[in-house]
Design an enzyme around this catalytic site. Structure first.
Site, PDB file in Angstrom:
ATOM      1  CG  ASP A  38      51.726  34.362  44.075  1.00 58.78           C
ATOM      2  OD1 ASP A  38      51.123  33.898  45.062  1.00 58.78           O
ATOM      3  OD2 ASP A  38      52.375  33.667  43.268  1.00 58.78           O
ATOM      4  CG  ASP A  81      29.038  43.120  40.390  1.00 63.11           C
ATOM      5  OD1 ASP A  81      29.946  43.702  39.790  1.00 63.11           O
ATOM      6  OD2 ASP A  81      28.371  42.188  39.881  1.00 63.11           O
ATOM      7  CG  ASP A  83      48.387  35.194  47.873  1.00 61.47           C
ATOM      8  OD1 ASP A  83      48.900  36.172  48.450  1.00 61.47           O
ATOM      9  OD2 ASP A  83      49.060  34.260  47.387  1.00 61.47           O
ATOM     10  CG  ASP A 127      49.020  30.443  43.726  1.00 59.22           C
ATOM     11  OD1 ASP A 127      49.391  31.632  43.596  1.00 59.22           O
ATOM     12  OD2 ASP A 127      47.926  30.132  44.231  1.00 59.22           O
ATOM     13  CD  GLU A 154      29.264  47.512  37.718  1.00 57.02           C
ATOM     14  OE1 GLU A 154      30.075  47.493  36.798  1.00 57.02           O
ATOM     15  OE2 GLU A 154      28.728  46.494  38.155  1.00 57.02           O
ATOM     16  CG  ASP A 159      33.105  43.647  44.053  1.00 56.66           C
ATOM     17  OD1 ASP A 159      31.926  43.826  43.755  1.00 56.66           O
ATOM     18  OD2 ASP A 159      34.060  44.015  43.340  1.00 56.66           O
ATOM     19  CG  ASN A 167      50.379  30.893  47.410  1.00 58.08           C
ATOM     20  OD1 ASN A 167      50.440  31.572  46.379  1.00 58.08           O
ATOM     21  ND2 ASN A 167      49.316  30.198  47.744  1.00 58.08           N
ATOM     22  CG  HIS A 198      37.474  45.048  37.786  1.00 61.14           C
ATOM     23  ND1 HIS A 198      36.783  46.084  38.375  1.00 61.14           N
ATOM     24  CD2 HIS A 198      36.568  44.060  37.567  1.00 61.14           C
ATOM     25  CE1 HIS A 198      35.514  45.734  38.520  1.00 61.14           C
ATOM     26  NE2 HIS A 198      35.357  44.511  38.044  1.00 61.14           N
ATOM     27  CG  ASP A 199      34.529  45.683  34.758  1.00 54.39           C
ATOM     28  OD1 ASP A 199      34.971  44.526  34.773  1.00 54.39           O
ATOM     29  OD2 ASP A 199      33.591  46.064  35.483  1.00 54.39           O
TER      30      ASP A 199
HETATM   31  C1  GLC Z   1      30.414  44.159  37.119  1.00 52.14           C
HETATM   32  C2  GLC Z   1      31.867  43.892  37.366  1.00 52.14           C
HETATM   33  C3  GLC Z   1      32.376  43.012  36.274  1.00 52.14           C
HETATM   34  C4  GLC Z   1      31.587  41.735  36.263  1.00 52.14           C
HETATM   35  C5  GLC Z   1      30.104  41.995  36.173  1.00 52.14           C
HETATM   36  C6  GLC Z   1      29.296  40.764  36.487  1.00 52.14           C
HETATM   37  O1  GLC Z   1      30.212  44.886  35.969  1.00 52.14           O
HETATM   38  O2  GLC Z   1      32.570  45.086  37.474  1.00 52.14           O
HETATM   39  O3  GLC Z   1      33.737  42.749  36.388  1.00 52.14           O
HETATM   40  O4  GLC Z   1      31.973  40.937  35.180  1.00 52.14           O
HETATM   41  O5  GLC Z   1      29.696  42.977  37.097  1.00 52.14           O
HETATM   42  O6  GLC Z   1      29.355  40.472  37.849  1.00 52.14           O
END
Ligand code: GLC
Length: 552
Positions: free
Chosen positions: A21, A198, A29, A25, A254, A98, A23, A320-321
């Site tokens: 971060d 995605d 970013d 908040d 993905e 993404d 700034n 991140h999932d």
């Molecule tokens: C993909 C992303 C996930 C998101 C989902 C809906 O699986 O990795 O984080 O919630 O798509 O866009």
């Protein structure tokens, strides 16, 4: 050997909200990323994939996009991104965006128009049915829980694979498709060099939307089963032709659930995408009933066979999932006893496979899962992730006590991988001068980038060695292009394979247990790398969770 530039790269995934971060908040970013470019260069990565940063109401942390060409002010401005592209470019680092094209946000102009005007062009961009249309009452369960159908204020019903705030885009509509392609071209002109695509396996629907055999409780059919629906290939071919074929960009989709025989259509030099993510082993978890090292090995070996001759995978253990890899695959006691040794072993295991390796932020410093305060009663206010919230709701509906529901839902919660990155031992780990949007784990005093960069044996410096082996060493061609040869072994907890190119061979052998392992294949006298510090004295044994790379 046919060299392909993106096969030789290392890709680093950034979850911008939690990276740095600038700034105060409390939310990471783009400027924060610019400030950390020296670090990314020091680590040695070539491409950074940014999770969504476009305008969004953030119901699913940016995966609900309300404007595809506008950066969300939470992350900065379009100018900030252009500066990032330029400054990263000066370090030969590319930026990958993404692309969230299966759905947008209910706040997107297209959806607002579609909702307001049934006869509008935009109404054709979505799957919208009349209130009394039976199909809109089918038994499909959305990925985050609840029906895949929700109502508009006028009663019409629209389809959403994910949350109700993420209406699916109707790819059957050629005008919609063209608008999506224009967005891609716009970003390429801005200097974006790659796209992570995605949820693309959902873009083709069975438009009969008929009831299907229930696969979940309450007579529900999981929409996950509708991925890669027949006919999807036509959409993907056109998408690739119009957007990627003539451009020097790298794409990674993905795309779980692609059948082995279809992987070469989906990926590789002539596929729809450069590569697709390989989920079969990354999605495994020691908490699941079928978990064993033998099964883990089987999935790894099988996936490598799939791309032996055609196709290409993005290989990864974290994103991140989900959970952090130590927590996913290693039992808790061993994590306590052996520190980062098992995590380094996992690093060797996947980094030497065929495919382009991805590192998720924080993986390189061995970050652990989030410690939820479930034990101390109600931790619901600690949960951010929409799918975790959906699951808790479902479990409570089934009559499970709150404490139990929280425990189950947090064990694999996506929040586990979304914690702020610890940069140093100062207040809030140097992530922010403000209040971090998500609480840091208490171990940041020892587990942070600054500390780890000082220690030559840290997991961070271990990742740097692995990266340089793949990029700069005499072993790089064998690691990037060599054949994969599985070594089937008696031992249930060892995973061993060879990579071979011409005369050259490398052995990779990983002990996935706390016992000592004695079966090292013969003919390999030299150690290239071990995850234990110092010289390896006895070449005939593997210590607990030891991984070694050996050559003849
Ligand atoms: C993909 C992303 C996930 C998101 C989902 C809906 O699986 O990795 O984080 O919630 O798509 O866009």
């Amino acid at each position: 050997m046919n060299r392909v530039w993106w096969k030789e790269k290392i890709i680093y995934q950034i979850y911008p909200r939690s990276f740095c971060d600038s700034n105060g908040d409390g939310v990471g970013d783009i400027r924060g990323i610019i400030n950390k470019l020296d670090y990314l260069e020091y680590l040695g990565v070539d491409i950074i994939w940014l999770c969504p940063i476009c305008l969004s109401p953030m119901v699913d942390n940016g995966y609900d996009v309300s404007d595809y060409t506008q950066i969300d002010p939470l992350f900065g401005s379009n100018e900030d991104l252009e500066e990032l592209i330029r400054k990263a470019g000066e370090k030969n680092i590319y930026i990958m965006m993404d692309l969230v094209f299966n759905h947008c946000s209910i706040e997107h102009e297209w959806f607002k128009k579609a909702a307001a005007e049934p006869g509008s062009e935009e109404a054709g961009y979505f799957y919208i049915l009349d209130e009394d249309d039976e199909r809109s009452r089918n038994n499909w369960r959305s990925v985050f829980g609840g029906s895949t159908w929700s109502s508009l204020p006028d009663g019409r019903r629209y389809f959403h694979t994910f949350a109700k705030e993420q209406p699916d885009l109707n790819w059957e509509n050629p005008r919609l498709r063209q608008r999506l392609y224009d967005i891609v071209k716009w970003w390429i002109q801005k200097g974006i060099k790659g796209f992570r695509v995605d949820a693309i396996t959902y873009i083709k629907k069975d438009t009969t939307f008929s009831n299907r055999y229930p696969t979940a409780r309450e007579n529900l059919f999981m929409v996950e089963n509708m991925q890669n629906y027949p006919g999807i290939g036509e959409f993907l071919s056109e998408f690739c032709e119009k957007c990627f074929r003539d451009n020097e960009v790298v794409t990674v989709a993905e795309a779980p659930g692609v059948r082995a025989e279809d992987v070469k259509k989906y990926s590789g030099e002539t596929g729809y995408f450069s590569m697709i993510f390989e989920f079969s082993y990354a999605d495994m978890n020691k908490l699941d009933p079928g978990w064993s090292v033998a099964k883990f090995r089987e999935n790894i070996f099988h996936s490598q066979k799939v791309i032996q001759d055609h196709g290409w995978y993005g290989t990864f253990l974290e994103n991140h999932d989900g959970s952090r890899c130590g927590n996913k695959y290693i039992c808790d006691d061993d994590l306590d006893t052996f520190g980062d040794i098992p995590k380094k072993m996992l690093a060797v295991l996947y980094f030497c496979l065929k495919g382009t390796p991805f590192i998720y932020q924080g993986q390189e410093i061995g970050m652990n899962n989030r410690v939820f305060r479930t034990g101390e009663g109600n931790c619901q206010d600690e949960i951010d992730d929409i799918s975790t919230k959906g699951l808790i709701e479902e479990l409570l509906k089934q009559g499970r006590p709150l404490k139990e529901a929280l425990k189950e839902a947090t064990a694999k919660s996506r929040d586990n991988g979304r914690m702020p990155m610890p940069w140093n031992e100062k207040e809030n780990a140097g992530f922010t001068d403000g209040i971090p949007w998500m609480r840091l784990n208490d171990d940041f005093h020892v587990r942070n980038v600054e500390e780890m960069s000082k220690d030559k044996d840290s997991i961070l410096n271990f990742y740097r060695r692995l990266i340089s082996l793949r990029k700069e060493s005499e072993w790089k061609d064998i690691l990037n292009y060599g054949d994969f040869v599985p070594l089937e072994r008696q031992n249930e907890t060892t995973i061993a394979y060879e990579r071979g190119l011409g005369e050259k061979k490398l052995l990779i052998i990983c002990n996935c247990s706390a016992s000592i392992e004695k079966e090292i294949p013969e003919g390999y006298g030299n150690i290239l790398l071990s995850n234990y510090p110092g010289e390896k004295e006895d070449k005939n044994i593997l210590r607990p969770y030891e991984a070694v790379m050996m050559f003849q």
